[in-house]
Design a protein around this motif. Structure first.
Motif, PDB file in Angstrom:
ATOM      1  N   UNK A  66       0.847  -1.195   0.000  1.00 51.41           N
ATOM      2  CA  UNK A  66       0.000   0.000   0.000  1.00 51.41           C
ATOM      3  C   UNK A  66       0.883   1.246   0.000  1.00 51.41           C
ATOM      4  N   UNK A  67       0.260   2.405  -0.230  1.00 47.63           N
ATOM      5  CA  UNK A  67       1.016   3.661  -0.234  1.00 47.63           C
ATOM      6  C   UNK A  67       1.694   3.935   1.101  1.00 47.63           C
ATOM      7  N   UNK A  68       0.972   3.701   2.196  1.00 45.87           N
ATOM      8  CA  UNK A  68       1.550   3.923   3.511  1.00 45.87           C
ATOM      9  C   UNK A  68       2.724   3.005   3.787  1.00 45.87           C
ATOM     10  N   UNK A  69       2.614   1.742   3.361  1.00 48.23           N
ATOM     11  CA  UNK A  69       3.714   0.789   3.538  1.00 48.23           C
ATOM     12  C   UNK A  69       4.923   1.195   2.704  1.00 48.23           C
ATOM     13  N   UNK A  70       4.671   1.637   1.468  1.00 48.76           N
ATOM     14  CA  UNK A  70       5.778   2.061   0.604  1.00 48.76           C
ATOM     15  C   UNK A  70       6.523   3.261   1.211  1.00 48.76           C
ATOM     16  N   UNK A  71       5.782   4.192   1.797  1.00 45.44           N
ATOM     17  CA  UNK A  71       6.449   5.350   2.389  1.00 45.44           C
ATOM     18  C   UNK A  71       7.294   4.929   3.591  1.00 45.44           C
ATOM     19  N   UNK A  72       6.845   3.943   4.353  1.00 43.43           N
ATOM     20  CA  UNK A  72       7.655   3.427   5.465  1.00 43.43           C
ATOM     21  C   UNK A  72       8.937   2.772   4.942  1.00 43.43           C
ATOM     22  N   UNK A  73       8.822   2.074   3.818  1.00 44.08           N
ATOM     23  CA  UNK A  73      10.018   1.485   3.196  1.00 44.08           C
ATOM     24  C   UNK A  73      10.985   2.594   2.782  1.00 44.08           C
ATOM     25  N   UNK A  74      10.437   3.668   2.201  1.00 44.99           N
ATOM     26  CA  UNK A  74      11.284   4.793   1.784  1.00 44.99           C
ATOM     27  C   UNK A  74      11.984   5.427   2.982  1.00 44.99           C
ATOM     28  N   UNK A  75      11.292   5.515   4.110  1.00 44.64           N
ATOM     29  CA  UNK A  75      11.905   6.078   5.308  1.00 44.64           C
ATOM     30  C   UNK A  75      12.969   5.128   5.866  1.00 44.64           C
ATOM     31  N   UNK A  76      12.685   3.820   5.841  1.00 45.89           N
ATOM     32  CA  UNK A  76      13.682   2.842   6.292  1.00 45.89           C
ATOM     33  C   UNK A  76      14.943   2.935   5.436  1.00 45.89           C
ATOM     34  N   UNK A  77      14.759   3.071   4.117  1.00 52.71           N
ATOM     35  CA  UNK A  77      15.918   3.219   3.215  1.00 52.71           C
ATOM     36  C   UNK A  77      16.702   4.487   3.550  1.00 52.71           C
ATOM     37  N   UNK A  78      15.988   5.533   3.928  1.00 51.39           N
ATOM     38  CA  UNK A  78      16.636   6.779   4.326  1.00 51.39           C
ATOM     39  C   UNK A  78      17.420   6.600   5.623  1.00 51.39           C
ATOM     40  N   UNK A  79      16.826   5.912   6.594  1.00 51.16           N
ATOM     41  CA  UNK A  79      17.442   5.775   7.913  1.00 51.16           C
ATOM     42  C   UNK A  79      18.632   4.828   7.923  1.00 51.16           C
ATOM     43  N   UNK A  80      18.642   3.849   7.004  1.00 50.53           N
ATOM     44  CA  UNK A  80      19.705   2.851   7.018  1.00 50.53           C
ATOM     45  C   UNK A  80      21.080   3.486   6.773  1.00 50.53           C
ATOM     46  N   UNK A  81      21.077   4.683   6.183  1.00 53.15           N
ATOM     47  CA  UNK A  81      22.335   5.403   5.968  1.00 53.15           C
ATOM     48  C   UNK A  81      22.877   5.986   7.276  1.00 53.15           C
ATOM     49  N   UNK A  82      22.001   6.079   8.282  1.00 46.94           N
ATOM     50  CA  UNK A  82      22.356   6.631   9.595  1.00 46.94           C
ATOM     51  C   UNK A  82      22.934   8.039   9.468  1.00 46.94           C
ATOM     52  N   UNK A  83      22.309   8.823   8.589  1.00 49.02           N
ATOM     53  CA  UNK A  83      22.704  10.216   8.399  1.00 49.02           C
ATOM     54  C   UNK A  83      22.070  11.079   9.482  1.00 49.02           C
ATOM     55  N   UNK A  84      22.717  12.195   9.787  1.00 51.75           N
ATOM     56  CA  UNK A  84      22.151  13.087  10.796  1.00 51.75           C
ATOM     57  C   UNK A  84      21.159  14.076  10.201  1.00 51.75           C
ATOM     58  N   UNK A  85      21.139  14.199   8.862  1.00 56.05           N
ATOM     59  CA  UNK A  85      20.264  15.154   8.185  1.00 56.05           C
ATOM     60  C   UNK A  85      19.295  14.414   7.270  1.00 56.05           C
ATOM     61  N   UNK A  86      17.991  14.619   7.496  1.00 54.20           N
ATOM     62  CA  UNK A  86      16.949  14.012   6.659  1.00 54.20           C
ATOM     63  C   UNK A  86      16.201  15.121   5.929  1.00 54.20           C
ATOM     64  N   UNK A  87      16.117  15.005   4.609  1.00 56.22           N
ATOM     65  CA  UNK A  87      15.409  15.970   3.776  1.00 56.22           C
ATOM     66  C   UNK A  87      14.187  15.285   3.176  1.00 56.22           C
ATOM     67  N   UNK A  88      13.020  15.870   3.383  1.00 53.56           N
ATOM     68  CA  UNK A  88      11.778  15.260   2.922  1.00 53.56           C
ATOM     69  C   UNK A  88      11.015  16.239   2.040  1.00 53.56           C
ATOM     70  N   UNK A  89      10.779  15.857   0.786  1.00 56.89           N
ATOM     71  CA  UNK A  89      10.063  16.713  -0.167  1.00 56.89           C
ATOM     72  C   UNK A  89       8.629  16.200  -0.300  1.00 56.89           C
ATOM     73  N   UNK A  90       7.676  16.917   0.306  1.00 56.53           N
ATOM     74  CA  UNK A  90       6.262  16.532   0.313  1.00 56.53           C
ATOM     75  C   UNK A  90       6.113  15.046   0.689  1.00 56.53           C
TER      76      UNK A  90
END
Length: 222
Positions: A145-169
């Protein structure tokens, strides 16, 4: 301490009669651990500003410092390394590989690092568990689902363990309930882990989750 320092940033696209000034003398400081919303009408320059902060684009004039390092004088390869190590992105349309599994998508940013596959897998599973989607690890993204896909996108973002997260809409493609869930996740990352988060949005309900709102119009900060 400021993680981001922008001084007199100007961005121009095109030349002569086709010239468009996207950003005009932007001055902005963002402290570590802040959660910031950038708001404004379409075409006001907010996505251009996010791209410069994210080292996807470079300004024509002015200086950009990230953690004290002046960014806009670096070459393409050095900018790519900074993006992979220091900056994570969450996009409105998720930007996932739909025919690949959830696990493969989350591992993707780690393929540019010197890690064994076991290390990559364990790191990816850790963040899938954190976002409560570890049971989806072997499912293809296209079946989520769309909500599940967005969680996957956030997990992919977090796996880098970066201190700065940029979110466009980041909630633009989601219904209201899933949008609230995603914003709660981002807010918790900001509060519990001290992540610096910058969100481009046109929705005041989303902006209210942030510590500070920056309004833009016609390439300037109001």
């Amino acid at each position: 301490m400021n993680i981001i320092e922008l001084k007199n940033i100007k961005k121009i696209y095109g030349k002569n009669s086709a010239e468009t000034i996207a950003l005009k003398n932007i001055n902005l400081s963002i402290k570590k651990g802040e959660m910031i919303a950038i708001m404004g009408p379409s075409g006001c320059g907010k996505s251009t500003l996010l791209n410069i902060i994210g080292c996807i684009d470079v300004p024509n004039n002015g200086t950009y410092s990230l953690n004290g390092q002046e960014i806009n004088k670096l070459n393409f390869n050095k900018l790519a390394k900074i993006r992979n190590k220091n900056i994570s992105f969450v996009f409105q349309e998720f930007a996932l590989l739909k025919e690949f599994s959830v696990l493969d998508n989350v591992i993707l940013p780690l393929n540019f690092r010197k890690m064994t596959f076991k290390e990559k897998r364990l790191s990816a599973l850790k963040y899938l568990k954190k976002l409560q989607i570890e049971d989806l690890a072997n499912k293809k993204v296209i079946n989520l689902s769309g909500g599940q896909q967005q969680r996957v996108a956030i997990a992919r973002s977090l796996v880098q363990e970066s201190e700065l997260i940029l979110a466009d809409e980041p909630t633009g493609a989601l219904d209201q309930e899933n949008g609230k869930n995603i914003m709660s996740i981002l807010k918790n990352l900001n509060k519990d882990e001290g992540k610096t988060i910058i969100i481009v949005t046109h929705d005041m309900n989303i902006a209210k989750y942030c510590d500070k709102i920056i309004n833009m119009r016609d390439g300037v900060i109001l």
